[in-house]
Design a protein around this motif. Structure first.
Motif, mmCIF file in Angstrom:
data_model
loop_
_atom_site.group_PDB
_atom_site.id
_atom_site.type_symbol
_atom_site.label_atom_id
_atom_site.label_comp_id
_atom_site.label_asym_id
_atom_site.label_seq_id
_atom_site.Cartn_x
_atom_site.Cartn_y
_atom_site.Cartn_z
ATOM 1 N N PHE A 44 0.809 -1.221 0.000
ATOM 2 C CA PHE A 44 0.000 0.000 0.000
ATOM 3 C C PHE A 44 0.844 1.273 0.000
ATOM 4 O O PHE A 44 0.302 2.366 0.074
ATOM 5 N N SER A 45 2.176 1.160 -0.097
ATOM 6 C CA SER A 45 3.038 2.342 -0.142
ATOM 7 C C SER A 45 3.212 2.753 -1.599
ATOM 8 O O SER A 45 3.842 2.030 -2.379
ATOM 9 N N THR A 46 2.685 3.905 -1.945
ATOM 10 C CA THR A 46 2.622 4.304 -3.354
ATOM 11 C C THR A 46 3.553 5.451 -3.709
ATOM 12 O O THR A 46 3.591 5.868 -4.864
ATOM 13 N N SER A 47 4.309 5.979 -2.756
ATOM 14 C CA SER A 47 5.160 7.138 -3.037
ATOM 15 C C SER A 47 6.137 6.835 -4.168
ATOM 16 O O SER A 47 6.772 5.774 -4.210
ATOM 17 N N SER A 48 6.250 7.791 -5.085
ATOM 18 C CA SER A 48 7.159 7.606 -6.217
ATOM 19 C C SER A 48 8.626 7.627 -5.795
ATOM 20 O O SER A 48 9.496 7.188 -6.551
ATOM 21 N N LEU A 49 8.918 8.126 -4.594
ATOM 22 C CA LEU A 49 10.296 8.116 -4.108
ATOM 23 C C LEU A 49 10.833 6.703 -4.002
ATOM 24 O O LEU A 49 12.037 6.468 -4.150
ATOM 25 N N LEU A 50 9.956 5.761 -3.738
ATOM 26 C CA LEU A 50 10.372 4.374 -3.551
ATOM 27 C C LEU A 50 10.784 3.694 -4.856
ATOM 28 O O LEU A 50 11.265 2.562 -4.844
ATOM 29 N N SER A 51 10.593 4.401 -5.991
ATOM 30 C CA SER A 51 11.031 3.849 -7.276
ATOM 31 C C SER A 51 12.493 4.142 -7.556
ATOM 32 O O SER A 51 13.013 3.741 -8.598
ATOM 33 N N ASN A 52 13.144 4.820 -6.617
ATOM 34 C CA ASN A 52 14.566 5.125 -6.769
ATOM 35 C C ASN A 52 15.386 3.885 -6.434
ATOM 36 O O ASN A 52 15.560 3.528 -5.272
ATOM 37 N N ARG A 53 15.899 3.241 -7.474
ATOM 38 C CA ARG A 53 16.587 1.969 -7.273
ATOM 39 C C ARG A 53 17.951 2.163 -6.612
ATOM 40 O O ARG A 53 18.490 1.203 -6.037
ATOM 41 N N VAL A 54 18.518 3.330 -6.674
ATOM 42 C CA VAL A 54 19.808 3.561 -6.036
ATOM 43 C C VAL A 54 19.658 3.549 -4.520
ATOM 44 O O VAL A 54 20.469 2.962 -3.793
ATOM 45 N N GLN A 55 18.596 4.153 -4.022
ATOM 46 C CA GLN A 55 18.375 4.220 -2.574
ATOM 47 C C GLN A 55 17.665 2.990 -2.037
ATOM 48 O O GLN A 55 17.931 2.565 -0.913
ATOM 49 N N PHE A 56 16.772 2.414 -2.826
ATOM 50 C CA PHE A 56 15.938 1.319 -2.322
ATOM 51 C C PHE A 56 16.079 0.120 -3.262
ATOM 52 O O PHE A 56 15.174 -0.215 -4.031
ATOM 53 N N ARG A 57 17.207 -0.534 -3.167
ATOM 54 C CA ARG A 57 17.524 -1.572 -4.148
ATOM 55 C C ARG A 57 16.837 -2.895 -3.873
ATOM 56 O O ARG A 57 16.863 -3.784 -4.722
ATOM 57 N N SER A 58 16.265 -3.096 -2.687
ATOM 58 C CA SER A 58 15.582 -4.378 -2.410
ATOM 59 C C SER A 58 14.083 -4.168 -2.194
ATOM 60 O O SER A 58 13.406 -5.054 -1.675
ATOM 61 N N ARG B 98 6.821 -3.612 -4.692
ATOM 62 C CA ARG B 98 5.457 -3.369 -4.212
ATOM 63 C C ARG B 98 4.455 -3.980 -5.183
ATOM 64 O O ARG B 98 4.712 -4.102 -6.396
ATOM 65 N N THR B 99 3.319 -4.361 -4.635
ATOM 66 C CA THR B 99 2.232 -4.922 -5.450
ATOM 67 C C THR B 99 1.156 -3.878 -5.725
ATOM 68 O O THR B 99 0.080 -4.213 -6.212
ATOM 69 N N VAL B 100 1.458 -2.634 -5.407
ATOM 70 C CA VAL B 100 0.559 -1.513 -5.656
ATOM 71 C C VAL B 100 1.269 -0.563 -6.615
ATOM 72 O O VAL B 100 2.490 -0.403 -6.544
ATOM 73 N N PRO B 101 0.561 0.060 -7.550
ATOM 74 C CA PRO B 101 1.237 0.951 -8.506
ATOM 75 C C PRO B 101 1.812 2.186 -7.824
ATOM 76 O O PRO B 101 1.345 2.637 -6.779
ATOM 77 N N SER B 102 2.841 2.723 -8.434
ATOM 78 C CA SER B 102 3.454 3.960 -7.950
ATOM 79 C C SER B 102 2.527 5.147 -8.205
ATOM 80 O O SER B 102 1.734 5.149 -9.162
ATOM 81 N N ASP B 103 2.654 6.153 -7.339
ATOM 82 C CA ASP B 103 1.865 7.376 -7.526
ATOM 83 C C ASP B 103 2.191 8.086 -8.830
ATOM 84 O O ASP B 103 1.409 8.931 -9.289
ATOM 85 N N ALA B 104 3.333 7.779 -9.423
ATOM 86 C CA ALA B 104 3.674 8.395 -10.704
ATOM 87 C C ALA B 104 2.634 8.040 -11.758
ATOM 88 O O ALA B 104 2.239 8.877 -12.576
ATOM 89 N N PHE B 105 2.162 6.788 -11.730
ATOM 90 C CA PHE B 105 1.120 6.373 -12.670
ATOM 91 C C PHE B 105 -0.218 6.994 -12.292
ATOM 92 O O PHE B 105 -0.989 7.416 -13.156
ATOM 93 N N GLN B 106 -0.487 7.040 -10.981
ATOM 94 C CA GLN B 106 -1.757 7.602 -10.529
ATOM 95 C C GLN B 106 -1.871 9.075 -10.902
ATOM 96 O O GLN B 106 -2.937 9.535 -11.325
ATOM 97 N N SER B 107 -0.781 9.817 -10.754
ATOM 98 C CA SER B 107 -0.832 11.243 -11.073
ATOM 99 C C SER B 107 -1.085 11.460 -12.554
ATOM 100 O O SER B 107 -1.861 12.340 -12.939
#
Length: 826
Positions: free
Chosen positions: A127-141, A144-153
């Motif tokens: 349920f975490s949809t923040s687009s920040l979490l799509s940053n693979r450099v910071q969050f490499r592991s 999510r099974t929920v779409p990113s807010d980038a798509f929602q916006s």
């Protein structure tokens, strides 16, 4: 084959919402349904002997109570495996931590992902949809099974523009979810050409959530549509304030965090929220989940304490052996017996009609299980690791399972395939839901469309507008614009110092159109077209010329034809009376030629009437010049012959040899040849041509003949004037000469009329435009011709028809004698 007793531990950090004080607990049934989805998924996997043979999955649930410190403490405890969190230590070796599922809140998930990423433990959020979490450099592991807010916006911006809402308000919570989401939708809305009326924050650190200020801005704004990025709990404060201020008429556009919230689907907010439209997570079905939910019982060993809490809340009872945390003693109805039936209840716990977040949790568990299965199916020599090696499913490293999570492909119950892109995001699929009133007056969310980024053919964005129910009670889409739409025929002009959506509607300039609403620029019509009265379409310009159907053209046509009959009638009269003295005395043959030329003069004006074409342009002025040259040359010949005849009557005069008709014919031929030479030179060097003039009159094409060379045209007309002037001068000097019937005075008057008409024509033609220039020339032709007919022949016709006694030799001779006596006296 029986399952092994060893287990791979699937640990889940899950949020169960509570509100203090401790003596009162607000239990949200949908959250507990999600807890049971974990249990159901693990149980379903463990019961399938073909899925993970000899492997048993287990789970632990940690309640963060929406406190970040507890979420972090629980994560460290998961990693160390002991009661007290010990960073960088693994105290328990008897179980394997496979993955972490959670958190549901983006802000918390970001903190957990920083820790889990250090150890490369797979983390899957439902349920975490923040687009920040799509940053693979910071969050490499992180996955999510929920779409990113980038798509929602992007989808919400498309939804806003689909309904023509170009003036939109934005409200968001002041956390990562709200701020990132609102910034992205603001960017997409502005990029698409719409405007943002205001951007306000729900401040979670304030007790009133900044609701009075936010509602005040919403109330004062002219924007009807308001996009809200918030959780339902924080949005409640805004809705309550709107009810307090009695504000209505606003249209809410919901983010997925509250688009299907049962917490808001109550009668209290129905007046405000009916007509709301927004994006919700796609719903799927979970076969057998409904029966599983209704089968739980306080006697179950797994999660027994939570089941008892849930049982007390849902049935308003208390277990006798348990301290009451859910209700005061005054509100107790009876003791819990365990015989109560969950099937008799209807609430958000056992409502499986739209499994959205719950299904995402279920999917997250299956993703981990599928990754474990793929890891276990690896064959040495074909493995993804060094030298083709594989990981041991009973003793693997976190980074080894992480590799398989990245590559996982999972077939869902609907047949759709789930996988992760390079950023750990799944394909985005949203349901577009509309908040409507059911027949019994309850708020319900109805799916009216979808937004699916995985579609390769067809539309990503689909909506059935006719199924949408608006809060206004009518089918027409509500407006949310800063300025009303500019209709065709107008263009938008931005107001100084205001957004581009605030504009004025200005009519298109003369000669330009706009055939679409809200045009920024007007388009010039082609040279031969002109805007219609509404200035939204170019129509062919009116072509103006002196047509036969035109009243003026018809009048001139009738006048020309009827006038041409008068000389011919006189011609017939002369033929009938050709042997009479008055006809013979005035050069019968020359008079007949003059009458024929006068009839042609009247008829040549017909060439000027009708639609001009290249042939007409070449013919009309030449025909006019030669016919009039014939006419005037006949009069000149008559004048010369009068003078010669008088001179020849004197004794011993040498002029007698010039009194033959050959002299008059020579004069005529010479004059015509001269005029013809001028016309031929004109046609060879600069002939007249067809011309379409568009600049003289707005919306009118004047079709006319350009004379080619103005010098040639005025030379031709000047030559006629020269002949007429010579005839006038000679006739004026010969007016007193004795003759049997001296025509000099009639020629004088006829040439005076001729010259007066054509001298008047010059300024008249220069001051007129279009067909009126042609009409002036025709009028000059007919007027000068009538002047010749009246002055030259009407007196003779009058004598022939009405004074026959004057048409005698005796009368003419007597007149001659009287004329001679007058001359002698002089």
């Amino acid at each position: 084959m029986a399952k092994a007793t060893a287990c791979s531990l699937l640990e889940i950090n899950y949020w169960l919402y509570f509100m203090t004080p401790i003596t009162y607990v607000q239990f949200r049934f949908e959250n507990y349904q999600r807890v049971q989805a974990i249990h159901f998924a693990v149980q379903e996997i463990n019961k399938n002997p073909d899925f993970l043979p000899n492997i048993t999955l287990g789970f632990q649930i940690y309640d963060s109570c929406t406190v970040l410190q507890r979420a972090l403490s629980g994560t460290l405890q998961l990693l160390s495996g002991d009661g007290q969190p010990l960073p960088n230590y693994r105290c328990r070796q008897d179980v394997h931590l496979a993955a972490v599922i959670g958190h549901s809140m983006s802000t918390y998930t970001i903190q957990l992902a920083h820790i889990l990423g250090l150890y490369q433990y797979p983390q899957i959020s439902h349920f975490s949809t923040s687009s920040l979490l799509s940053n693979r450099v910071q969050f490499r592991s992180f996955f999510r099974t929920v779409p990113s807010d980038a798509f929602q916006s992007q989808g919400l911006a498309q939804l806003v523009l689909h309904f023509g809402w170009t003036w939109v308000g934005l409200v968001a919570t002041d956390n990562d979810y709200g701020q990132q989401g609102i910034q992205m939708i603001k960017r997409d809305i502005l990029k698409a050409g719409a405007c943002v009326a205001f951007t306000e924050n729900i401040i979670t650190s304030q007790q009133d959530r900044n609701a009075p200020h936010v509602v005040g801005v919403i109330k004062e704004s002219s924007a009807t549509a308001v996009v809200i990025f918030s959780t339902d709990i924080d949005l409640v404060y805004v809705l309550d304030e709107m009810l307090r201020q009695n504000i209505s008429g606003k249209l809410w556009i919901a983010g997925e965090a509250w688009a299907t919230s049962p917490f808001l689907s109550v009668d209290k907010y129905s007046r405000l929220l009916v007509g709301t439209i927004g994006f919700a997570l796609h719903s799927e079905s979970m076969p057998g989940f409904g029966d599983f939910l209704n089968s739980i019982h306080p006697s179950m060993p797994v999660g027994g304490e939570w089941i008892k809490i849930f049982w007390e809340v849902v049935f308003s009872c208390k277990f006798p052996d348990k301290k009451n945390f859910t209700a005061s003693s005054q509100s107790l109805i009876h003791e819990c017996t365990g015989e109560e039936s969950l099937k008799s209840l209807q609430n958000s716990y056992n409502d499986i009609s739209g499994l959205r977040v719950t299904y995402n949790i279920y999917t997250a568990v299956r993703v981990v299980a599928k990754a474990l299965q793929d890891l276990g199916n690896c064959r040495n020599g074909n493995g993804p690791f060094a030298n083709g090696s594989c990981a041991d499913v009973r003793n693997f490293q976190p980074w080894q399972l992480l590799h398989y999570v990245k590559k996982v492909h999972l077939r869902m119950t609907s047949g759709r395939e789930l996988f992760f892109n390079k950023n750990g995001d799944p394909p985005a699929l949203y349901d577009i839901v509309n908040w409507q009133l059911s027949p019994d007056g309850r708020l319900q969310q109805v799916t009216v469309g979808s937004y699916d980024t995985s579609v390769t053919t067809g539309n990503v964005f689909i909506i059935n507008t006719s199924s949408v129910q608006w809060g206004t009670g009518v089918k027409r889409v509500p407006l949310s614009v800063c300025s009303s739409s500019c209709p065709p025929g107008f263009r938008k002009v931005a107001k100084r110092g205001e957004p581009v959506c605030c504009y004025q509607c200005i009519p298109c300039p003369c000669g330009e159109i706009s055939n679409q609403s809200d045009s920024v620029d007007c388009t010039k019509c082609l040279w031969d077209t002109w805007p219609d009265p509404a200035q939204d379409n170019c129509v062919p310009k009116t072509r103006e010329f002196l047509a036969f159907e035109d009243p003026l053209g018809a009048t001139l046509t009738v006048t020309s034809i009827s006038s041409s009959l008068v000389p011919m009638a006189i011609f017939g009269l002369f033929i009938h009376y050709k042997n009479t003295p008055i006809v013979r005395a005035n050069n019968y043959y020359l008079s007949c030629l003059l009458l024929v030329s006068l009839s042609l003069c009247f008829l040549c004006s017909l060439v000027f009437i009708g639609c001009p074409n290249p042939q007409k342009c070449l013919l009309r002025q030449v025909a006019f010049g030669i016919v009039f040259a014939l006419c005037v040359s006949c009069i000149l010949a008559k004048t010369i012959m009068v003078v010669i005849a008088f001179k020849a009557t004197k004794p011993g005069s040498c002029m007698r040899k010039w009194t033959t008709s050959k002299v008059s014919y020579f004069v005529i031929v010479l004059c015509i040849i001269t005029q013809s030479s001028i016309c031929v030179t004109w046609l060879m060097l600069s002939p007249p041509f067809l011309e379409l003039k568009t600049e003289i009159k707005f919306g009118v094409i004047i079709v006319e003949c350009n004379e080619g060379s103005q010098i040639a045209f005025w030379s031709m007309l000047g030559y006629l004037t020269l002949l007429a002037t010579i005839s006038f001068i000679v006739a004026f000097l010969a007016r007193t000469l004795p003759d049997s019937f001296n025509e000099a005075k009639f020629i004088t008057f006829s040439m005076l009329a001729f010259l007066s008409v054509w001298v008047s024509y010059i300024p008249a033609s220069l001051s007129s435009k279009g067909k009126y220039t042609v009409a002036m020339e025709i009028f000059a032709i007919q007027s000068s011709s009538w002047g010749l007919v009246i002055c030259m022949f009407i007196p003779k016709c009058f004598i022939i028809l009405f004074r026959p006694h004057m048409n005698s030799r005796e009368h003419l001779m007597g007149k001659e004698k009287n004329q001679t006596d007058k001359v002698k006296k002089i």
